[in-house]
Design an enzyme around this catalytic site. Structure first.
Site, PDB file in Angstrom:
ATOM      1  N   PRO A 137       2.992  -9.869  14.667  1.00  0.00           N
ATOM      2  CA  PRO A 137       1.646 -10.272  14.246  1.00  0.00           C
ATOM      3  C   PRO A 137       0.694 -10.657  15.376  1.00  0.00           C
ATOM      4  O   PRO A 137       1.086 -11.321  16.326  1.00  0.00           O
ATOM      5  CB  PRO A 137       1.912 -11.472  13.337  1.00  0.00           C
ATOM      6  CG  PRO A 137       3.317 -11.874  13.569  1.00  0.00           C
ATOM      7  CD  PRO A 137       4.039 -10.657  14.056  1.00  0.00           C
ATOM      8  N   ARG A 152      -9.014 -12.129  22.675  1.00  0.00           N
ATOM      9  CA  ARG A 152      -9.033 -13.564  22.977  1.00  0.00           C
ATOM     10  C   ARG A 152      -7.824 -13.928  23.823  1.00  0.00           C
ATOM     11  O   ARG A 152      -6.905 -13.150  23.968  1.00  0.00           O
ATOM     12  CB  ARG A 152      -8.991 -14.389  21.684  1.00  0.00           C
ATOM     13  CG  ARG A 152     -10.295 -14.352  20.942  1.00  0.00           C
ATOM     14  CD  ARG A 152     -10.412 -15.463  19.931  1.00  0.00           C
ATOM     15  NE  ARG A 152     -11.543 -15.179  19.056  1.00  0.00           N
ATOM     16  CZ  ARG A 152     -11.448 -14.566  17.901  1.00  0.00           C
ATOM     17  NH1 ARG A 152     -10.283 -14.196  17.447  1.00  0.00           N
ATOM     18  NH2 ARG A 152     -12.524 -14.330  17.179  1.00  0.00           N
ATOM     19  N   TYR A 185      -2.452 -13.793  27.542  1.00  0.00           N
ATOM     20  CA  TYR A 185      -1.961 -12.450  27.204  1.00  0.00           C
ATOM     21  C   TYR A 185      -2.623 -11.328  28.011  1.00  0.00           C
ATOM     22  O   TYR A 185      -2.328 -10.160  27.767  1.00  0.00           O
ATOM     23  CB  TYR A 185      -2.150 -12.196  25.702  1.00  0.00           C
ATOM     24  CG  TYR A 185      -1.470 -13.227  24.840  1.00  0.00           C
ATOM     25  CD1 TYR A 185      -0.105 -13.473  24.968  1.00  0.00           C
ATOM     26  CD2 TYR A 185      -2.182 -13.982  23.913  1.00  0.00           C
ATOM     27  CE1 TYR A 185       0.527 -14.433  24.201  1.00  0.00           C
ATOM     28  CE2 TYR A 185      -1.558 -14.946  23.132  1.00  0.00           C
ATOM     29  CZ  TYR A 185      -0.204 -15.167  23.283  1.00  0.00           C
ATOM     30  OH  TYR A 185       0.421 -16.119  22.521  1.00  0.00           O
ATOM     31  N   ASN A 196       8.792  -7.047  20.444  1.00  0.00           N
ATOM     32  CA  ASN A 196       8.081  -8.311  20.660  1.00  0.00           C
ATOM     33  C   ASN A 196       7.726  -8.815  19.251  1.00  0.00           C
ATOM     34  O   ASN A 196       6.717  -8.409  18.680  1.00  0.00           O
ATOM     35  CB  ASN A 196       6.819  -8.105  21.499  1.00  0.00           C
ATOM     36  CG  ASN A 196       6.097  -9.424  21.750  1.00  0.00           C
ATOM     37  OD1 ASN A 196       6.409 -10.452  21.131  1.00  0.00           O
ATOM     38  ND2 ASN A 196       5.120  -9.392  22.648  1.00  0.00           N
ATOM     39  N   ALA A 225       4.944 -14.241  16.824  1.00  0.00           N
ATOM     40  CA  ALA A 225       5.261 -15.548  16.228  1.00  0.00           C
ATOM     41  C   ALA A 225       6.567 -15.527  15.427  1.00  0.00           C
ATOM     42  O   ALA A 225       7.251 -16.554  15.332  1.00  0.00           O
ATOM     43  CB  ALA A 225       4.106 -16.005  15.339  1.00  0.00           C
ATOM     44  N   HIS A 250       8.295 -10.527  25.777  1.00  0.00           N
ATOM     45  CA  HIS A 250       7.140 -11.399  25.540  1.00  0.00           C
ATOM     46  C   HIS A 250       6.167 -11.257  26.697  1.00  0.00           C
ATOM     47  O   HIS A 250       6.582 -11.303  27.862  1.00  0.00           O
ATOM     48  CB  HIS A 250       7.557 -12.862  25.383  1.00  0.00           C
ATOM     49  CG  HIS A 250       8.405 -13.061  24.187  1.00  0.00           C
ATOM     50  ND1 HIS A 250       7.898 -12.980  22.910  1.00  0.00           N
ATOM     51  CD2 HIS A 250       9.733 -13.256  24.060  1.00  0.00           C
ATOM     52  CE1 HIS A 250       8.893 -13.140  22.053  1.00  0.00           C
ATOM     53  NE2 HIS A 250      10.011 -13.297  22.723  1.00  0.00           N
TER      54      HIS A 250
HETATM   55  O1  CA2 Z   1       4.038 -13.809  24.739  1.00  0.00           O
HETATM   56  C1  CA2 Z   1       4.226 -13.080  23.759  1.00  0.00           C
HETATM   57  O2  CA2 Z   1       4.304 -11.856  23.836  1.00  0.00           O
HETATM   58  C2  CA2 Z   1       4.315 -13.714  22.367  1.00  0.00           C
HETATM   59  O3  CA2 Z   1       5.292 -12.989  21.628  1.00  0.00           O
HETATM   60  C3  CA2 Z   1       2.942 -13.564  21.732  1.00  0.00           C
HETATM   61  C4  CA2 Z   1       2.821 -14.231  20.366  1.00  0.00           C
HETATM   62  C5  CA2 Z   1       3.330 -15.672  20.415  1.00  0.00           C
HETATM   63  O4  CA2 Z   1       3.354 -16.218  19.108  1.00  0.00           O
HETATM   64  C6  CA2 Z   1       4.722 -15.764  21.006  1.00  0.00           C
HETATM   65  O5  CA2 Z   1       5.107 -17.128  21.064  1.00  0.00           O
HETATM   66  C7  CA2 Z   1       4.752 -15.172  22.402  1.00  0.00           C
HETATM   67  C8  CA2 Z   1       1.368 -14.253  19.891  1.00  0.00           C
HETATM   68  C9  CA2 Z   1       0.681 -12.924  19.894  1.00  0.00           C
HETATM   69  C10 CA2 Z   1      -0.760 -13.155  19.569  1.00  0.00           C
HETATM   70  O6  CA2 Z   1      -1.549 -12.303  20.376  1.00  0.00           O
HETATM   71  C11 CA2 Z   1      -2.880 -12.572  20.455  1.00  0.00           C
HETATM   72  C12 CA2 Z   1      -3.608 -11.745  21.251  1.00  0.00           C
HETATM   73  C13 CA2 Z   1      -4.956 -11.958  21.410  1.00  0.00           C
HETATM   74  C14 CA2 Z   1      -5.580 -12.994  20.735  1.00  0.00           C
HETATM   75  C15 CA2 Z   1      -4.841 -13.823  19.940  1.00  0.00           C
HETATM   76  C16 CA2 Z   1      -3.486 -13.608  19.793  1.00  0.00           C
END
Ligand code: CA2
Length: 146
Positions: free
Chosen positions: A9, A17, A22, A73, A76, A99
């Site tokens: 997700p 963002r 990221y 990946n 969440a 990740h």
């Molecule tokens: O670091 C990672 O790849 C994560 O899997 C990313 C997830 C997070 O919940 C994990 O703890 C670590 C979140 C992905 C959300 O991606 C976004 C990208 C742009 C804006 C908001 C969220």
């Protein structure tokens, strides 16, 4: 050799963002990096993204007989989903966890990874390059475990 790359997700929002966490590259750049890496390595690939836990479980189940390896990946769902862990264990397809951010340096609730319990290796904190490294690792692993 065919691999399935699964993204959980909100990863479709990459680049929109939270660039400090990221990076600035968008989801299309992630897909291009995966496809280019696989083309160079002679690997067939499908890239799948879903915001829905059940859809990810379905995709893992459907991978049986079609894909030799999985790069995942779970986003969440990494920290919550026993269902994704059980699906990875059930299909027994060699899997690597990726990740983008370094979850080991983030909140306490991100220190648990259920998916990791069914994965050969984890890449974290390497940005999108973690996907490339995960694919190369899977290729080596699959080549030597045929
Ligand atoms: O670091 C990672 O790849 C994560 O899997 C990313 C997830 C997070 O919940 C994990 O703890 C670590 C979140 C992905 C959300 O991606 C976004 C990208 C742009 C804006 C908001 C969220």
């Amino acid at each position: 050799m065919n691999i399935l790359v699964i993204n959980g997700p909100n990863l479709n929002l990459l680049g929109i963002r939270e660039p400090d966490l990221y990076g600035k590259e968008d989801y299309a750049a992630l897909v291009a990096l995966v496809e280019d890496t696989c083309a160079q390595e002679g690997i067939g690939v499908e890239v799948f993204q879903s915001n829905h836990e059940g859809a990810i479980v379905d995709k893992i189940q459907q991978a049986l007989g079609t894909f030799d390896g999985i790069v995942i990946n779970p986003a969440a769902y990494t920290h919550t989903s026993v269902a994704i862990l059980d699906a990875l264990k059930a299909v027994q397809i060699p899997a690597v966890e990726v990740h983008i951010s370094d979850v080991s340096k983030r909140e306490d609730f991100r220190q648990v990874s259920y998916a990791r319990l069914a994965c050969l290796k984890t890449y974290m904190g390497l940005g999108l390059d973690g996907y490339r490294q995960g694919i190369l690792y899977l290729k080596e692993y699959l080549s030597s475990h045929r």
